[in-house]
Design an enzyme around this catalytic site. Structure first.
Site, PDB file in Angstrom:
ATOM      1  CD  GLU A   1     -10.102   3.988  -1.014  1.00  0.00           C
ATOM      2  OE1 GLU A   1     -11.001   4.415  -0.295  1.00  0.00           O
ATOM      3  OE2 GLU A   1      -8.975   3.673  -0.566  1.00  0.00           O
TER       4      GLU A   1
ATOM      5  CG  ASP B   1      -2.321   0.604   0.841  1.00  0.00           C
ATOM      6  OD1 ASP B   1      -2.327   1.761   0.390  1.00  0.00           O
ATOM      7  OD2 ASP B   1      -3.352  -0.071   1.003  1.00  0.00           O
TER       8      ASP B   1
ATOM      9  CG  HIS C   1      -4.441   2.198  -2.027  1.00  0.00           C
ATOM     10  ND1 HIS C   1      -4.427   2.970  -0.898  1.00  0.00           N
ATOM     11  CD2 HIS C   1      -5.745   2.122  -2.397  1.00  0.00           C
ATOM     12  CE1 HIS C   1      -5.672   3.333  -0.585  1.00  0.00           C
ATOM     13  NE2 HIS C   1      -6.490   2.836  -1.483  1.00  0.00           N
TER      14      HIS C   1
HETATM   15  C1  TNX Z   1     -10.890   1.936   2.251  1.00  0.00           C
HETATM   16  S1  TNX Z   1     -11.470  -0.968   1.486  1.00  0.00           S
HETATM   17  C2  TNX Z   1      -9.817   1.285   1.695  1.00  0.00           C
HETATM   18  C3  TNX Z   1      -8.599   1.082   2.493  1.00  0.00           C
HETATM   19  C4  TNX Z   1      -8.698   1.763   3.821  1.00  0.00           C
HETATM   20  C5  TNX Z   1     -10.068   1.516   4.406  1.00  0.00           C
HETATM   21  C6  TNX Z   1     -10.251   2.044   5.789  1.00  0.00           C
HETATM   22  C7  TNX Z   1     -10.600  -0.497   0.365  1.00  0.00           C
HETATM   23  C8  TNX Z   1     -10.645  -1.334  -0.786  1.00  0.00           C
HETATM   24  N1  TNX Z   1      -9.882   0.640   0.483  1.00  0.00           N
HETATM   25  O1  TNX Z   1      -7.483   1.519   1.760  1.00  0.00           O
HETATM   26  O2  TNX Z   1      -7.710   1.272   4.643  1.00  0.00           O
HETATM   27  O3  TNX Z   1     -11.040   2.105   3.571  1.00  0.00           O
HETATM   28  O4  TNX Z   1     -11.454   1.591   6.374  1.00  0.00           O
END
Ligand code: TNX
Length: 776
Positions: free
Chosen positions: A334, A200, A270
């Site tokens: 994301e 990440d 990420h």
């Molecule tokens: C969203 S769940 C994210 C993570 C974060 C999390 C915190 C996901 C696929 N992405 O990168 O750690 O929320 O709750």
């Protein structure tokens, strides 16, 4: 269930008296977690487990010896008896492990107990392993050299084939021993997939031979942000990674426990860990640094650079060489498109591959799907299947991609309708990094949210909206443990246990739900947590508040219960109830603003104090009806939240108090029960633009005597939001043109239908979050 329990009790008592044992002789109880599908207790003598009992396995059956060793170990841990292991069958005083159950589900098992023997029969080594786990959990957990196992037959099999638990080792790193303990926790809960989030923005933890800088540089960060992205950093270098040898060791450890390690390399977003090491993989070329804060970075892999595609292939090759899992997770969540929009290479790739935008997806979303499809195709060549977060649906997915639905269930529903296999892991029920209590002042600091054990337990993984055929695509359920705010492994355990018990029930059991029954079984399971030295949360022992429909508007009615009917004492001034405080034996009616505080006492020991503030207005408790629905994942208990006297808290939109509307508006009618005079209407909104939550764009109030004919009393409109606004509550106090007499009040508040141009979601629908409407 009560019938089974009383039968069990009867069987045990009868056994006890026939054999002349004192009634205190400890006995096993097969009401474990996950709850076995069928338990048939019989009259007659059960099995007496003593140190002379032997555990017998068949050496021709693969994995049988290891299963038998586990059983011997568990019996020693739970009872103090050291049994011996043998391959020689005998007719008496024996626990026999076999794998000859004929069943189309390879994880199925049966347990048959009579006075001579216990037979644990699996349809495979995994089935036998789950039989071992069930017997382990049924043991009373008390040092003893005589334990009665009631005469019974158990037939059991899992509901879902993929039963996952995830751990983020990037935001915080956990050494191999902690990972192994996590695997032990999974095994106890019959979880068969460990989703290992290895990379990440905050650290790359997978040692690559081909790209050594990934760990030399990418696994280390210069410091860590203090608190919730305060802009202050601790300045303490932080890092860690797993060597390939350590990863192989983890895989082997998991395999013995019938757990598949599903590694995740999160791409194309990420990725700051990798970009810091190899800046040429980003659109701007850097320099980049391993991130010290949390959130979503604009810097992602450059999707227009052939080197990036080569990098993906190379890393996936190395990953597949270490992890035999049939599934490999490529993230996909994301990924902002900011850099790609401005990057000549990305734009050239869009042109070259004809990745034009269409009615639904932008060209950049299609570019993302191009990159994800590339990873999927490469995995396919390696004989593996790709899993991705639900964002992989954007721009289209290949048929055999598996979608992990994390942003609520919507992505999972869409994917199942498209014929994709789905693993449900909605943040609304299964994010174990969220708070499990509303009393956050007395909890270790968390990312936010509100997810008590009961929410997880109540979750139904197959959405009602799906047809039977679509439902067949829901192959599993998983919970996620993100570790931004979890630096120690003991906190991982606290956040996970016993929510993992609730997860385990969803994954395995198909029986009707009963929360109190679950808590009783979970309470028994916490004894194993305790024996193992695992940290766990104790909220299941706290009273649960029940908000009942009130008999008169202007009041709220509340009751409280515990799963074991422990006495509950309460106060209304917010002070800690003692055993001398009034006992809550009937619902309490509250008619003025107060803080209710309840505590359960067991043998003089207090549970946590459960507190609830009530702000009582003349309209509190009135029936609210919504004419347009909130978003499914922000509906919770529905319209009643708007008039329940409980104000949405100021810390988080997803605390369960706020109803969230998107594409729809708040359109709510409140029935005051009788003609009432009022001159003001108040409602509160939660604004948090980084989370796409905006204030109302217009507000209308109407009133009516009969609920049919409404007269407009108030109207206002607002300009689009101009700039980022961090989380805060806005109280809209609306003055009516004078004193009004009416029975029905209708409040409409328009949500933002298109995020403003400056916002990351420009043009897409925003959210409106509302709680507590009062008429005064
Ligand atoms: C969203 S769940 C994210 C993570 C974060 C999390 C915190 C996901 C696929 N992405 O990168 O750690 O929320 O709750």
């Amino acid at each position: 269930m009560p019938r089974i329990l009383s039968l069990l009790l009867a069987a045990v008592l009868c056994l006890g008296s026939r054999c002349g044992f004192a009634q205190q002789t400890p006995h096993a109880d097969f009401a474990v977690i996950p709850y076995p599908e069928r338990t048939m207790l019989s009259m007659g003598k059960g099995f007496v487990l003593t140190p002379s009992t032997v555990v017998c396995y068949d050496r021709r059956e693969a994995g049988a010896r290891r299963n038998a060793e586990f059983l011997v170990q568990y019996i020693a841990e739970r009872t103090g008896m050291a049994l011996s292991l043998t391959t020689k069958r005998r007719s008496d005083d024996i626990i026999l492990l076999t794998q000859d159950l004929v069943h189309d589900n390879k994880e199925a098992y049966e347990i048959a107990v009579n006075h001579q023997r216990i037979v644990l029969r699996g349809a495979s080594a995994s089935g036998a392993f789950y039989a071992v786990q069930t017997l382990r959990k049924a043991l009373p957990g008390r040092l003893s050299d005589r334990i009665i196992i009631p005469r019974c037959t158990i037939k059991d099999k899992p509901r879902f084939a993929y039963r996952g638990a995830h751990l983020d080792v990037s935001r915080h790193f956990f050494p191999v021993d902690s990972v192994k303990t996590y695997l032990d926790m999974c095994a106890l809960h019959a979880i068969n997939a460990f989703h290992f989030h290895l990379t990440d923005d905050q650290g790359w933890r997978f040692a690559s031979k081909k790209y050594p800088r990934l760990t030399e540089v990418g696994s280390q960060r210069a410091g860590t942000v203090i608190g919730h992205n305060t802009g202050e950093y601790d300045g303490v270098p932080y890092g860690g990674y797993y060597t390939q040898e350590q990863l192989r060791d983890i895989v082997a450890y998991a395999a013995e426990r019938h757990i598949t390690v599903v590694p995740e390399i999160d791409m194309p977003g990420h990725m700051l860990g990798a970009l810091a090491a190899y800046p040429e993989l980003g659109c701007t070329g850097g320099p980049y640094a391993v991130w010290q804060q949390w959130g979503v970075s604009d810097d992602v892999l450059c999707a227009g650079n052939d080197k990036v595609y080569q990098f993906i292939d190379d890393i996936l090759d190395e990953v597949c060489a270490i992890f035999p899992s049939p599934y490999i997770h490529i993230g996909g969540d994301e990924c902002p498109k900011t850099r790609w929009k401005a990057c000549p290479k990305c734009q050239a790739m869009i042109a070259r591959e004809h990745l034009a935008s269409d009615a639904r997806y932008s060209a950049e979303e299609c570019l993302q799907s191009h990159l994800i499809r590339h990873a999927g195709a490469h995995l396919k060549q390696l004989g593996r299947r790709m899993i991705g977060w639900d964002e992989i649906l954007e721009g289209g997915t290949d048929e055999d991609a598996i979608v992990m639905s994390w942003r609520g269930e919507e992505g999972g529903i869409e994917a199942a309708r498209l014929g994709r296999d789905v693993i449900m892991t909605p943040n609304t029920y299964l994010y174990f990094d969220y708070y499990m209590s509303r009393d956050i002042a007395n909890e270790p600091s968390c990312i936010g949210g509100y997810l008590p054990v009961s929410y997880t337990y109540q979750y139904e993984p197959i959405p009602e909206a799906l047809t039977a055929e679509e439902a067949g695509h829901i192959i599993g359920v998983q919970a996620n443990v993100w570790t931004e705010y979890i630096a120690e492994f003991s906190k991982v355990q606290y956040m996970t246990l016993p929510r993992m018990a609730a997860l385990s029930e969803l994954q395995w059991s198909n029986r009707p739900k009963n929360y109190d029954g679950f808590c009783r079984r979970a309470a028994a399971l916490t004894r194993i947590y305790h024996e193992q030295g695992w940290n766990f949360a104790r909220h299941i022992f706290d009273p649960t508040l029940h908000f009942l429909p009130t008999d008169s508007v202007g009041t709220v009615k509340v009751s409280a219960s515990t799963f074991d009917d422990a006495p509950i004492h309460y106060t209304l001034d917010g002070t800690m109830p003692s055993e001398a405080s009034p006992r809550m034996t009937a619902p309490v009616v509250i008619d003025s603003t107060a803080t209710l505080s309840v505590v359960a006492y067991r043998r003089g020991i207090a549970s946590h104090q459960v507190r609830q503030d009530f702000v009582i207005a003349p309209s509190t408790g009135a029936t609210a009806t919504l004419l347009s629905p909130p978003a499914a994942r922000y509906t919770y208990d529905g319209a009643r939240a708007l008039t329940d006297g409980i104000l949405g808290d100021a810390t988080a939109f997803n605390s369960g108090c706020w109803l969230g509307f998107t594409e729809a508006d708040l359109d709510c009618t409140i029935d005051l029960g009788q003609m009432t005079t009022f001159d003001g209407v108040t409602f509160r909104t939660f604004v948090d633009t980084p989370n796409w939550i905006f204030d109302a764009r217009s507000i209308t109030v109407e009133a009516s005597a009969d609920g049919q004919h409404f007269v407009r009393l108030y109207w206002e409109s607002a300009e689009p939001c101009q700039a980022e606004e961090q989380a805060h509550v806005v109280t809209h106090s609306l003055r009516m043109p004078g004193h009004v007499e009416a029975r029905y009040v209708r409040l409409r508040a328009e949500s933002e239908k298109a995020c403003p141009p400056w916002h990351t979601g420009a043009g897409q629908p925003g959210f409106l979050f509302v709680d507590e409407i009062t008429v005064e």
